[in-house]
Design a protein around this motif. Sequence first.
Motif, mmCIF file in Angstrom:
data_model
loop_
_atom_site.group_PDB
_atom_site.id
_atom_site.type_symbol
_atom_site.label_atom_id
_atom_site.label_comp_id
_atom_site.label_asym_id
_atom_site.label_seq_id
_atom_site.Cartn_x
_atom_site.Cartn_y
_atom_site.Cartn_z
ATOM 1 N N ALA A 127 22.729 62.022 -19.828
ATOM 2 C CA ALA A 127 21.585 61.763 -18.949
ATOM 3 C C ALA A 127 22.038 61.112 -17.646
ATOM 4 C CB ALA A 127 20.559 60.888 -19.660
ATOM 5 N N ARG A 128 22.984 60.213 -17.743
ATOM 6 C CA ARG A 128 23.522 59.607 -16.521
ATOM 7 C C ARG A 128 24.255 60.653 -15.686
ATOM 8 N NH1 ARG A 128 26.294 53.865 -18.000
ATOM 9 N NH2 ARG A 128 26.471 53.824 -15.734
ATOM 10 N N MET A 129 24.961 61.564 -16.349
ATOM 11 C CA MET A 129 25.762 62.563 -15.653
ATOM 12 C C MET A 129 24.910 63.633 -14.972
ATOM 13 S SD MET A 129 28.616 62.809 -18.655
ATOM 14 C CE MET A 129 29.596 64.167 -18.000
ATOM 15 N N VAL A 130 23.699 63.871 -15.480
ATOM 16 C CA VAL A 130 22.837 64.894 -14.873
ATOM 17 C C VAL A 130 21.810 64.300 -13.918
ATOM 18 C CG1 VAL A 130 23.068 66.562 -16.761
ATOM 19 C CG2 VAL A 130 21.206 64.889 -16.819
ATOM 20 N N ALA A 131 21.722 62.968 -13.841
ATOM 21 C CA ALA A 131 20.678 62.371 -13.008
ATOM 22 C C ALA A 131 21.146 61.137 -12.261
ATOM 23 C CB ALA A 131 19.445 62.042 -13.869
ATOM 24 N N THR A 132 21.481 60.080 -13.006
ATOM 25 C CA THR A 132 21.739 58.778 -12.385
ATOM 26 C C THR A 132 22.966 58.811 -11.474
ATOM 27 O OG1 THR A 132 20.929 57.891 -14.490
ATOM 28 C CG2 THR A 132 21.812 56.327 -12.909
ATOM 29 N N THR A 133 24.065 59.344 -11.984
ATOM 30 C CA THR A 133 25.310 59.357 -11.208
ATOM 31 C C THR A 133 25.231 60.284 -10.001
ATOM 32 O OG1 THR A 133 26.593 58.699 -13.134
ATOM 33 C CG2 THR A 133 27.803 59.744 -11.334
ATOM 34 N N PRO A 134 24.751 61.525 -10.141
ATOM 35 C CA PRO A 134 24.641 62.358 -8.943
ATOM 36 C C PRO A 134 23.667 61.802 -7.908
ATOM 37 C CG PRO A 134 23.727 63.492 -10.873
ATOM 38 C CD PRO A 134 24.471 62.298 -11.373
ATOM 39 N N PRO A 138 15.412 61.385 -17.340
ATOM 40 C CA PRO A 138 15.116 61.443 -15.903
ATOM 41 C C PRO A 138 15.275 62.867 -15.383
ATOM 42 C CG PRO A 138 17.270 60.432 -16.293
ATOM 43 C CD PRO A 138 16.619 60.594 -17.630
ATOM 44 N N GLY A 139 14.509 63.216 -14.359
ATOM 45 C CA GLY A 139 14.664 64.523 -13.731
ATOM 46 C C GLY A 139 16.098 64.738 -13.287
ATOM 47 N N PHE A 140 16.585 65.959 -13.448
ATOM 48 C CA PHE A 140 17.976 66.267 -13.147
ATOM 49 C C PHE A 140 18.209 66.304 -11.634
ATOM 50 C CE2 PHE A 140 17.432 69.085 -17.129
ATOM 51 C CZ PHE A 140 17.522 67.995 -17.961
ATOM 52 N N VAL A 141 19.412 65.906 -11.236
ATOM 53 C CA VAL A 141 19.805 65.874 -9.825
ATOM 54 C C VAL A 141 21.032 66.764 -9.675
ATOM 55 C CG1 VAL A 141 20.521 64.405 -7.905
ATOM 56 C CG2 VAL A 141 18.882 63.527 -9.603
ATOM 57 N N ASP A 142 20.852 67.930 -9.081
ATOM 58 C CA ASP A 142 21.948 68.898 -8.931
ATOM 59 C C ASP A 142 22.443 68.844 -7.488
ATOM 60 O OD1 ASP A 142 23.758 70.953 -9.114
ATOM 61 O OD2 ASP A 142 22.309 72.489 -9.716
ATOM 62 N N ILE A 143 23.631 68.306 -7.308
ATOM 63 C CA ILE A 143 24.154 68.114 -5.950
ATOM 64 C C ILE A 143 25.011 69.290 -5.481
ATOM 65 C CG2 ILE A 143 24.017 65.601 -6.117
ATOM 66 C CD1 ILE A 143 27.038 65.494 -6.573
ATOM 67 N N HIS A 144 25.052 70.375 -6.282
ATOM 68 C CA HIS A 144 25.890 71.521 -5.905
ATOM 69 C C HIS A 144 25.322 72.784 -6.541
ATOM 70 C CE1 HIS A 144 30.287 73.080 -5.267
ATOM 71 N NE2 HIS A 144 29.398 74.060 -5.144
ATOM 72 N N THR A 145 24.508 73.502 -5.781
ATOM 73 C CA THR A 145 23.972 74.770 -6.271
ATOM 74 C C THR A 145 23.720 75.718 -5.101
ATOM 75 O OG1 THR A 145 22.172 75.850 -7.477
ATOM 76 C CG2 THR A 145 21.615 73.828 -6.327
ATOM 77 N N HIS A 146 24.095 76.967 -5.285
ATOM 78 C CA HIS A 146 23.989 77.967 -4.216
ATOM 79 C C HIS A 146 22.759 78.858 -4.360
ATOM 80 C CE1 HIS A 146 28.017 76.881 -2.896
ATOM 81 N NE2 HIS A 146 28.422 76.980 -4.147
ATOM 82 N N GLY A 147 22.025 78.730 -5.459
ATOM 83 C CA GLY A 147 20.832 79.548 -5.640
ATOM 84 C C GLY A 147 20.511 79.740 -7.106
ATOM 85 N N GLY A 148 19.552 80.612 -7.371
ATOM 86 C CA GLY A 148 19.145 80.890 -8.747
ATOM 87 C C GLY A 148 17.860 81.697 -8.762
ATOM 88 N N GLY A 149 17.609 82.352 -9.900
ATOM 89 C CA GLY A 149 16.399 83.146 -10.046
ATOM 90 C C GLY A 149 16.343 84.344 -9.113
#
Length: 369
Positions: free
Chosen positions: A321-328, A45-56
């Motif tokens: 996979a659950r930790m990077v998508a389902t749970t967040p 599943p596509g990743f769900v990042d619930i805490h990010t301040h930026g990138g690139g």
Amino acid sequence: MALRVNGKVVTPTGVIRQGCVEVDGDRISAVAEYPSVRDGHWILPGFVDIHTHGGGGHTFTTGDADSARAAAAFHLRHGSTTLLASLVSSPFPLMRDATAAYAPLVGEGVLAGIHFEGPYLSAARCGAQNPEFLRDPSTDELTELIELGAGAVRMVTLAPERDGALEAIKLLAGRGVVAAVGHTDATYDQAHAAVAAGASVGTHLFNGMRPVHHREPGPAVALLSAPNVVCELVADGVHLHDGMLAFTTATAGPERTALITDAMAAAGMPDGEYELGGQAVTVADGVARLARDGAIAGSTLTMDAALRHAVGAGIPIADVARMVATTPARAIGLGDRLGALQIGLRADLVVLDDELNVVRVMRGGSWVE
């Protein structure tokens, strides 16, 4: 015309080694075994990042909509199909301006919401937060932001020991905003009181927190043992020892642990000098630290790298996979719409090779260029 993606499909219940995901429009229409598949790529599943301040090279912390759009695009290429734009401790006018600037991006679906990490945090555990902006929680400020955002404000991190914190947590929970506990010197009992008031996320567990002690367990143990709290973990080998990553995952289970990047603008960029919340940051060997005192200043992580690190630490890929998508996704109230390869959910998926590098990303049924 349905689109079919074949490979090793990682579902919430395990891996279908010879499987396929069928997509109709922007939805998943089928997940099934497909015996003719041989040695396909991993499909997660596509990743769900619930805490990010930026990138690139781009940041969420200044309230600039163009920078936010570019940061979201950077993380999308690394598989993050859903993310919150996290700010750091700031004066209230910046918080208000950022809410107004990012609400249209939430409406477009570029962002899933706004996360205010601060300014209602502990001075003793401020980490890379700017100490000059720290203050007690204000229900007046929070009410104004929630109403201005009209659904865009999705999470607020605060320290429960500060005056007014429990009232703020009750307000947030009552308005459908996730209250998270972080950057805190709270005792075990104070952290438990926050959970009782409605807090449901532990912000980067162990980092920016009073450490665990056998006579005063502190906030980390309170959050880890609360059955309704999702604990964020930064899986980069810098914020947490791999033994602690594995221990926490085994203790709380993948249904209560969420990998985050806590990334800053330097993610995906060369070592050098950067800025975070008005403070100078030096990145050396991919590790971001405040120039003034060497405190860890977020990370240079992407979610695909976090996944690789967690798998390398011995956590099974179905759990990761659950930790990077389902749970967040569930932690921020989106679990009924996305975050898993299940019929009816939004067709967000990441195709990975055998080294778990990103091959392709799909968001809402369309491949990302």
